[in-house]
Design an enzyme around this catalytic site. Structure first.
Site, PDB file in Angstrom:
ATOM      1  N   HIS A  74       0.611  -1.289   0.350  1.00 38.85           N
ATOM      2  CA  HIS A  74       0.238   0.566   0.085  1.00 38.85           C
ATOM      3  C   HIS A  74       1.040   1.885  -0.233  1.00 38.85           C
ATOM      4  O   HIS A  74       0.146   2.296   0.628  1.00 38.85           O
ATOM      5  CB  HIS A  74      -1.097  -0.225   0.771  1.00 38.85           C
ATOM      6  CG  HIS A  74      -1.999  -1.001   0.893  1.00 38.85           C
ATOM      7  ND1 HIS A  74      -3.323  -0.882   0.693  1.00 38.85           N
ATOM      8  CD2 HIS A  74      -1.879  -2.477   1.644  1.00 38.85           C
ATOM      9  CE1 HIS A  74      -3.485  -2.309   0.769  1.00 38.85           C
ATOM     10  NE2 HIS A  74      -3.045  -2.902   1.507  1.00 38.85           N
ATOM     11  N   ASN A 147     -10.208  -2.853   2.195  1.00 38.96           N
ATOM     12  CA  ASN A 147     -10.426  -3.030   1.013  1.00 38.96           C
ATOM     13  C   ASN A 147     -11.534  -2.552   0.532  1.00 38.96           C
ATOM     14  O   ASN A 147     -12.325  -2.337   0.698  1.00 38.96           O
ATOM     15  CB  ASN A 147      -9.473  -3.952   0.727  1.00 38.96           C
ATOM     16  CG  ASN A 147      -7.834  -4.775   1.390  1.00 38.96           C
ATOM     17  OD1 ASN A 147      -7.559  -3.397   1.107  1.00 38.96           O
ATOM     18  ND2 ASN A 147      -7.665  -6.011   1.017  1.00 38.96           N
ATOM     19  N   HIS A 338      -3.887   1.076  11.961  1.00 43.02           N
ATOM     20  CA  HIS A 338      -4.139  -0.417  12.605  1.00 43.02           C
ATOM     21  C   HIS A 338      -5.117  -1.236  12.930  1.00 43.02           C
ATOM     22  O   HIS A 338      -6.606  -0.231  13.623  1.00 43.02           O
ATOM     23  CB  HIS A 338      -2.958   0.124  14.229  1.00 43.02           C
ATOM     24  CG  HIS A 338      -2.676  -1.154  14.852  1.00 43.02           C
ATOM     25  ND1 HIS A 338      -2.958  -2.630  14.429  1.00 43.02           N
ATOM     26  CD2 HIS A 338      -1.762  -1.429  15.651  1.00 43.02           C
ATOM     27  CE1 HIS A 338      -2.421  -3.283  15.041  1.00 43.02           C
ATOM     28  NE2 HIS A 338      -2.697  -2.475  15.392  1.00 43.02           N
TER      29      HIS A 338
END
Ligand code: HDD
Length: 713
Positions: A74, A147, A338
């Site tokens: 990413h 995603n 996270h």
């Protein structure tokens, strides 16, 4: 947009870190004003530079250390600020405050990304897109690191380094950049049947979005909601774009990569600058604990989705992006997400992919951002003040007062205190656990093809064709024949016709593989790992096909007006106004950047010349009315470019509108040969041409006419 009526605590906090150089004198990092920024300090004007030159040394040293490691995956990203507004409380399921107080607005920062490419790679790679959302809630930061595809390649985090090594450029020659079409990726995939569902998604047009604003977001894993009574439910998270889910064609993706590799980044930036704020509905699929085993797949398996036909998505809020960052590095690059950044009311499931992620994200920030104090970087700071006994470390910002940095203590009055649950203290959900310590996979994970079938069967005919073509393209780049054959062998478990069509193009025979192919534990019985060839319980899911997406708006689309001197001003301005009323934008393309003189003599300013941009960068074309303009567009210098614009748009199934007086252009283009009804080709002979054109643009593409438009059998 930040207004006085709309307080945004995160933006206020960020403001306190901002500086502007307007009307200021140049200084060193110590605040000393600089008198000469042109020359280093030398012994004589032709002599050597002196070590004493602290101004030169400071400037060069800082420059030498400007770069930080890019993200291992990413790396290429685009970010924006925004707000999440809750429209419906789900306090029955969760006590998270940002999901229970209707009308509450929570500041967010979102970072979209491609996965495999480096920071400077093209936006248009065939790839998964990251959709990471940081909610700055009053209970602490909550990160939904999502995603644009609802499933993943692998079932266990222990395989993640293998997956990433396989897809990244090959280690001997660092080729290819931002592409999965190479030996190592397909070698790995051909030996990992569990990846086949995700492969169907990645080979579909979902992997080449038209815009970051036109893709869905999925939390992928099952998470847990915990309510104020302590009861838990499984939950899957969804973002659904209000503009619908749209893609470009693979041929376009490759061309855009050449002409504007920042296409998605630019599109997001410009939309927000133009006040055309991207919006998503935020929804949840909720599954009671007691229904955990009611499905033909395991809820903990990240290669499976929960069909919307089985558990509908309940829309509860709106995500709006309304502000571009002020500084790419400070915000988009330094933001650290996270999946373990939680708030009370949300918890993890035992999905083994998620469990591994919980380690990886803090760990990666330590090498990427260089210090355990990365939470103090402005973009990462929570809006509530951090109080704990953690101290020191590289680049510490907080000045913690007092003697006490331990607990329990009496000197500091016992502060900071632990919070009770009713005071917002986080307590992990008390899930009963039992079982032997084993390094093995649950048998309920051993079904690798049924949802790949569900996805493929749910696609429209053009979408299926695009998957076949994508697989053919990718596998044609594979140089080792055995790998190609193994992939075909995997495809045969999903759909015979798909496998046969791709195999024909590759010149290989379809041979089903003897399963399993993945590396298996030394002591395992291969039969236990053999995926059954079973049909999914849900046969077709409409939500999986982009065919069924929103197609009633042209908002934020870019429409190219091709014109030259003599363009019919009334026709042009009237259409432009109608288009802009619908919140789309018009860009004029002319033979040069010199103002176009219309038939009334007024000037119109082109944004592009015929040679500075390509047809693939536009959603639709208008060949401006006016016979003089048409004549100039057909002169020897312009004709080739004009026809390339039209023929490309035609073959990519876009809307094209030929204004009055442009018959000759029409006749010279590929459109002239059409022998079929085509709602996306509009001429001045149409009954209501402007309205027909706008309707055709809203439909996005006529993919169903792709064969006809390209004269394919
Ligand atoms: Fe990951 C970044 C999403 C599996 C390890 N991941 C990263 C980003 C997104 C995702 C959107 C970019 C965040 C940003 O913009 O800064 N990752 C996912 C999803 C996954 C997933 C949806 C599966 C469902 N990831 C995954 C696994 C591991 C990682 C299994 C490791 C065991 N991911 C990382 C990372 C990254 C990352 C190495 C790179 C940069 C970063 O974290 O901050 O830790």
């Amino acid at each position: 947009m930040k207004t006085n009526e709309d307080p945004n605590k995160k933006l206020d906090q960020l403001d306190s870190f901002k500086t502007s150089n307007e009307d200021q004198k140049l200084t060193t990092n110590q605040g000393l004003k600089i008198n000469n920024n042109q020359d280093s300090l030398k012994a004589g004007d032709r002599g050597p530079t002196l070590l004493e030159d602290f101004i030169l040394r400071e400037k060069i040293t800082h420059f030498d250390h400007e770069r930080i490691p890019e993200r291992i995956v990413h790396a290429r990203g685009s970010g924006a600020h925004g707000v999440f507004k809750l429209n419906k409380s789900i306090e029955k399921y969760t006590k998270a405050k940002f999901l229970t107080e209707v009308g509450k607005e929570t500041p967010v920062f979102v970072r979209f990304s491609t996965v495999a490419g480096s920071k400077g790679s093209t936006d248009l790679a065939r790839d998964v897109r990251g959709f990471a959302v940081k909610f700055y809630t009053e209970e602490g930061n909550y990160d939904l690191v999502a995603n644009n595809i609802p499933v993943f390649f692998i079932q266990d985090a222990i395989k993640f380094p293998d997956l990433v090594h396989a897809v990244k450029p090959e280690p001997d020659n660092e080729i290819p950049q931002a592409a999965s079409a190479h030996d190592t990726f397909w070698d790995f995939i051909s030996l990992m049947p569990e990846s086949m569902h995700m492969i169907m998604w990645v080979m579909s047009d979902r992997a080449i979005p038209r815009s970051l604003r036109m893709m869905e977001g999925f939390g992928v894993h099952s998470f847990k909601f915990i309510n104020s009574e302590g009861a838990s439910h499984f939950v899957k998270f969804h973002f659904k774009p209000k503009l619908g889910v749209h893609s470009v064609a693979w041929d376009e993706a490759q061309k855009i990569s050449g002409v504007d590799p920042d296409f998605h980044k630019r599109d997001l930036w410009e939309s927000i600058e133009n006040g055309n704020f991207p919006e998503w509905d935020f929804g949840v699929q909720i599954i009671p604990e007691e229904k955990e085993h009611d499905f033909d797949f395991d809820l903990l398996d990240p290669t499976k989705l929960v069909p919307e036909e089985v558990v509908p998505v309940e829309i509860i809020g709106t995500l709006t992006l309304n502000r571009n960052p002020d500084n790419f590095f400070a915000e988009t690059e330094q933001v650290a997400f996270h999946p373990g950044h939680l708030v009370p009311g949300i918890d993890f499931s035992n999905d083994p992919l998620l469990q591994g992620r919980l380690f990886s994200y803090t760990d990666t920030q330590l090498s990427r951002l260089g210090s355990p104090n990365f939470h103090e970087i402005p973009i990462n700071k929570s809006i509530n003040v951090v109080h704990n006994n953690q101290r020191d470390g590289h680049m510490r910002q907080q000045i913690a007062k007092g003697k006490v940095s331990y607990e329990p203590n009496s000197i500091g009055g016992g502060c900071p205190f632990q919070a009770m649950m009713k005071e917002g203290g986080f307590a992990s959900h008390q899930e009963p656990m039992s079982g032997a310590k084993v390094r093995q996979r649950s048998k309920s994970f051993v079904d690798h093809y049924s949802q790949a079938k569900l996805f493929y069967n749910s696609q429209s005919l053009p979408e299926k064709t695009h998957i076949q073509k994508a697989l053919t393209f990718e596998l044609s780049k594979v140089t080792i024949p055995e790998i190609r054959e193994r992939v075909i062998g995997q495809l045969a478990f999903i759909d015979k016709d798909l496998a046969t069509k791709v195999a024909e193009k590759l010149g290989v025979k379809v041979k089903k593989l003897a399963q399993p192919n993945q590396s298996i534990p030394a002591d395992a019985n291969p039969k236990d790992l053999q995926s059954e060839e079973r049909e999914p319980e849900t046969k077709i899911s409409e939500a999986l096909s982009m065919q069924n997406t929103v197609k009633d708006t042209i908002s934020s689309r870019t429409i190219g007006f091709i014109m030259a001197n003599g363009a019919d001003e009334n026709a042009v301005i009237s259409l432009k106004q109608k288009i802009e009323k619908e919140k789309a934008r018009v860009q004029i393309i002319a033979p040069s950047l010199a103002p176009v003189k219309t038939n009334t003599g007024n000037p119109l300013i082109p944004k592009h010349s015929l040679t500075s941009i390509k047809s693939v960068c536009f959603d639709a074309l208008y060949i401006s009315a006016g016979s003089d303009s048409a004549k100039e567009l057909l002169n020897p210098e312009n004709k080739k470019h004009v026809l390339e614009f039209i023929n490309d748009a035609y073959s990519h199934c876009k809307a094209i509108y030929f204004g009055a007086g442009t018959e000759e252009i029409y006749n010279a283009s590929d459109v002239a040969g059409k022998k079929h009804e085509d709602p996306a080709i509009v001429t001045d002979k149409s009954k209501n041409p402007d309205a027909d054109f706008i309707k055709a643009v809203a439909a996005h593409r006529v993919w169903e006419l792709e064969k006809e438009r390209n004269n394919l059998a």
